[in-house]
Design an enzyme around this catalytic site. Structure first.
Site, PDB file in Angstrom:
ATOM      1  N   TYR A 264       0.622  -1.160  -0.079  1.00  0.00           N
ATOM      2  CA  TYR A 264       0.061  -0.080  -0.018  1.00  0.00           C
ATOM      3  C   TYR A 264       0.915   1.184  -0.018  1.00  0.00           C
ATOM      4  O   TYR A 264       0.456   2.236  -0.933  1.00  0.00           O
ATOM      5  CB  TYR A 264      -1.058  -0.039   1.161  1.00  0.00           C
ATOM      6  CG  TYR A 264      -1.788   1.136   1.446  1.00  0.00           C
ATOM      7  CD1 TYR A 264      -2.956   1.513   0.809  1.00  0.00           C
ATOM      8  CD2 TYR A 264      -1.346   2.093   2.360  1.00  0.00           C
ATOM      9  CE1 TYR A 264      -3.706   2.565   0.813  1.00  0.00           C
ATOM     10  CE2 TYR A 264      -2.054   3.349   2.439  1.00  0.00           C
ATOM     11  CZ  TYR A 264      -3.325   3.666   1.840  1.00  0.00           C
ATOM     12  OH  TYR A 264      -3.978   4.612   1.944  1.00  0.00           O
TER      13      TYR A 264
ATOM     14  N   LYS B 263       1.474   4.257  -2.761  1.00  0.00           N
ATOM     15  CA  LYS B 263       1.092   5.767  -2.408  1.00  0.00           C
ATOM     16  C   LYS B 263       2.293   6.647  -2.468  1.00  0.00           C
ATOM     17  O   LYS B 263       2.208   7.900  -2.924  1.00  0.00           O
ATOM     18  CB  LYS B 263       0.598   5.780  -0.814  1.00  0.00           C
ATOM     19  CG  LYS B 263      -0.777   5.288  -0.824  1.00  0.00           C
ATOM     20  CD  LYS B 263      -1.671   6.173  -1.583  1.00  0.00           C
ATOM     21  CE  LYS B 263      -3.198   6.135  -1.277  1.00  0.00           C
ATOM     22  NZ  LYS B 263      -4.052   6.751  -2.075  1.00  0.00           N
TER      23      LYS B 263
HETATM   24  P1  NAI Z   1     -12.727   4.687   1.265  1.00  0.00           P
HETATM   25  O1  NAI Z   1     -12.571   3.152   1.104  1.00  0.00           O
HETATM   26  O2  NAI Z   1     -14.038   5.044   2.198  1.00  0.00           O
HETATM   27  O3  NAI Z   1     -13.116   5.478  -0.115  1.00  0.00           O
HETATM   28  C1  NAI Z   1     -12.186   5.048  -1.106  1.00  0.00           C
HETATM   29  C2  NAI Z   1     -13.563   4.956  -2.327  1.00  0.00           C
HETATM   30  O4  NAI Z   1     -12.630   4.583  -3.515  1.00  0.00           O
HETATM   31  C3  NAI Z   1     -14.476   3.726  -2.077  1.00  0.00           C
HETATM   32  O5  NAI Z   1     -15.905   4.256  -2.124  1.00  0.00           O
HETATM   33  C4  NAI Z   1     -14.178   2.617  -3.327  1.00  0.00           C
HETATM   34  O6  NAI Z   1     -15.457   2.149  -3.514  1.00  0.00           O
HETATM   35  C5  NAI Z   1     -13.680   3.541  -4.187  1.00  0.00           C
HETATM   36  N1  NAI Z   1     -12.767   3.081  -5.085  1.00  0.00           N
HETATM   37  C6  NAI Z   1     -11.948   2.009  -4.827  1.00  0.00           C
HETATM   38  N2  NAI Z   1     -11.386   1.341  -5.758  1.00  0.00           N
HETATM   39  C7  NAI Z   1     -11.757   2.092  -6.986  1.00  0.00           C
HETATM   40  C8  NAI Z   1     -11.753   2.021  -8.457  1.00  0.00           C
HETATM   41  N3  NAI Z   1     -10.760   1.015  -8.744  1.00  0.00           N
HETATM   42  N4  NAI Z   1     -12.142   2.742  -9.144  1.00  0.00           N
HETATM   43  C9  NAI Z   1     -13.197   3.847  -8.665  1.00  0.00           C
HETATM   44  N5  NAI Z   1     -13.354   3.664  -7.182  1.00  0.00           N
HETATM   45  C10 NAI Z   1     -12.946   3.056  -6.470  1.00  0.00           C
HETATM   46  O7  NAI Z   1     -11.765   5.165   2.093  1.00  0.00           O
HETATM   47  P2  NAI Z   1     -11.188   6.548   2.651  1.00  0.00           P
HETATM   48  O8  NAI Z   1     -10.747   6.333   3.720  1.00  0.00           O
HETATM   49  O9  NAI Z   1     -12.135   7.580   1.941  1.00  0.00           O
HETATM   50  O10 NAI Z   1      -9.887   6.733   1.556  1.00  0.00           O
HETATM   51  C11 NAI Z   1      -9.780   7.857   0.178  1.00  0.00           C
HETATM   52  C12 NAI Z   1      -8.463   7.836  -0.182  1.00  0.00           C
HETATM   53  O11 NAI Z   1      -7.455   8.438   0.744  1.00  0.00           O
HETATM   54  C13 NAI Z   1      -7.874   6.622  -0.545  1.00  0.00           C
HETATM   55  O12 NAI Z   1      -7.124   6.838  -1.567  1.00  0.00           O
HETATM   56  C14 NAI Z   1      -6.940   6.038   0.440  1.00  0.00           C
HETATM   57  O13 NAI Z   1      -5.892   5.517   0.252  1.00  0.00           O
HETATM   58  C15 NAI Z   1      -6.504   7.607   1.054  1.00  0.00           C
HETATM   59  N6  NAI Z   1      -6.199   7.693   2.417  1.00  0.00           N
HETATM   60  C16 NAI Z   1      -6.746   7.556   3.212  1.00  0.00           C
HETATM   61  C17 NAI Z   1      -6.327   7.663   4.560  1.00  0.00           C
HETATM   62  C18 NAI Z   1      -7.514   7.648   5.844  1.00  0.00           C
HETATM   63  O14 NAI Z   1      -7.055   8.012   7.160  1.00  0.00           O
HETATM   64  N7  NAI Z   1      -8.514   7.244   5.863  1.00  0.00           N
HETATM   65  C19 NAI Z   1      -5.043   7.939   4.978  1.00  0.00           C
HETATM   66  C20 NAI Z   1      -4.203   7.970   4.030  1.00  0.00           C
HETATM   67  C21 NAI Z   1      -4.724   8.053   2.612  1.00  0.00           C
END
Ligand code: NAI
Length: 319
Positions: free
Chosen positions: A166, A170
């Protein structure tokens, strides 16, 4: 200070059917922007697909009087990325900003990560970000305007056990931002990265995979955290970076418990060896503290040639 507006702007937010992306889409729409709510609608690991998540957010935006269209494509495929850009163009006629936010999550000790895990994470985060950015790039270049946000993570840039694949994905996203900032600036395309921190299904899964020591540390850190792990605490910076008001490019920002800060790659003054004779291993051993020393300042070069200029200036100044 006047309000930041998205009137007449069209913004694509990938993965905005839930979590952080949903808050970005709602906020942009609230400020007058038309939003493409992309979401594959699968599990946190990245399997399955459904239109429900994107539809719900579009309904929420429309119910509040905003403009939005749903897209259910997978960012990890070039065709999917092209259709995401086409959805914006066909529905709203332009693309002003892209927030690359879609992502999946898998955690394992390094020896247990499978090739399938690695491929899934790299394909979704890094290749997905590459694909959608490449799909919008020519339109932004032609209109000489664009704002692109790249979602990275402290797990990759600072380091975190059990997140090697992961974190590598990133880290790649941050590197892509660095390079595209340089390519985009003369075309009016500004690129910035964001390292968010928010509770949600991804952090829930990370918590399940934590070692007892890390869980203890997390509990200790939770004191005084208030509501600041709500996704909305990341929304201001993400939306600002996608706005016309933003003049920043080639920069990375961290949102962490209500504090927003710049994160950068720095180079110490280091130790200057000869330009005629290579340094020996013993030279390195003898000067290792000076090589690592942060107390005498550092530089933040924007490019390889800027690093060369910095070293040349240090040599000329005899420092
Ligand atoms: P989340 O899982 O709630 O949201 C991610 C969204 O991306 C989901 O709704 C999912 O259905 C969608 N998704 C996944 N694969 C996809 C694809 N191939 N095509 C289109 N949509 C797709 O996660 P969250 O926490 O909202 O994270 C959002 C972003 O922030 C991610 O990139 C995550 O890696 C990044 N991030 C989050 C952190 C956190 O503390 N929540 C920390 C650091 C980074």
């Amino acid at each position: 200070m006047s309000a930041v507006s998205f009137k007449n702007r069209v913004v694509i937010v990938t993965g905005s059917g839930g979590g952080l992306g949903r808050t970005y889409a709602l906020e942009i729409a609230r400020r007058g922007g038309a939003v493409v709510v992309n979401d594959l609608g699968g599990t946190v690991e990245g399997s399955g697909a459904s239109s429900t998540m994107a539809d719900q957010v579009v309904n929420e935006i429309k119910a509040a009087g905003g403009q939005a269209v749903a897209n259910y494509d997978n960012v990890a495929t070039t065709d999917g990325a092209r259709r995401i850009a086409a959805t914006a163009l066909d529905t709203f006629g332009r693309i002003d900003a892209l927030i690359n936010n879609a992502g999946n999550f898998r955690a394992s000790w390094f020896e247990d990560y499978t090739k399938e895990d690695l491929e899934s994470l790299i394909t979704t985060h890094l290749i997905g970000t590459f694909n959608v950015t490449q799909a919008v790039w020519p339109h932004m270049k032609a209109q000489h305007y664009g704002r692109i946000v790249f979602t990275s993570s402290s797990a990759g840039l600072f380091g975190h056990e059990k997140l090697s694949a992961y974190g590598a994905a990133k880290g790649g996203v941050a590197a892509l931002m660095n390079v595209l900032s340089e390519e985009g600036e003369s075309h009016g395309i500004l690129c910035n990265g964001l390292m968010p921190n928010a509770s949600g299904r991804m952090t829930l899964r990370a918590g399940e995979k934590m070692s007892p020591e890390d869980a203890k540390e997390a509990m200790a850190n939770a004191a005084g955290i208030g509501n600041s792990m709500e996704p909305i605490f990341n929304t201001g910076i993400a939306v600002y970076l996608a706005s016309e008001d933003c003049r920043s490019t080639h920069s990375l920002y961290s949102a962490c418990r209500g504090r927003i800060a710049r994160v950068f790659i720095g180079v110490t003054n280091g130790w200057q060896g000869s330009c005629e004779q290579p340094s020996t291993v013993e030279d390195i051993a003898a000067h290792f503290d000076q090589i690592r020393d942060l107390t005498h300042g550092f530089h933040t070069p924007r490019s390889p040639s800027e690093e060369h200029s910095i070293v040349a200036s240090q040599v000329a100044a005899g420092t």
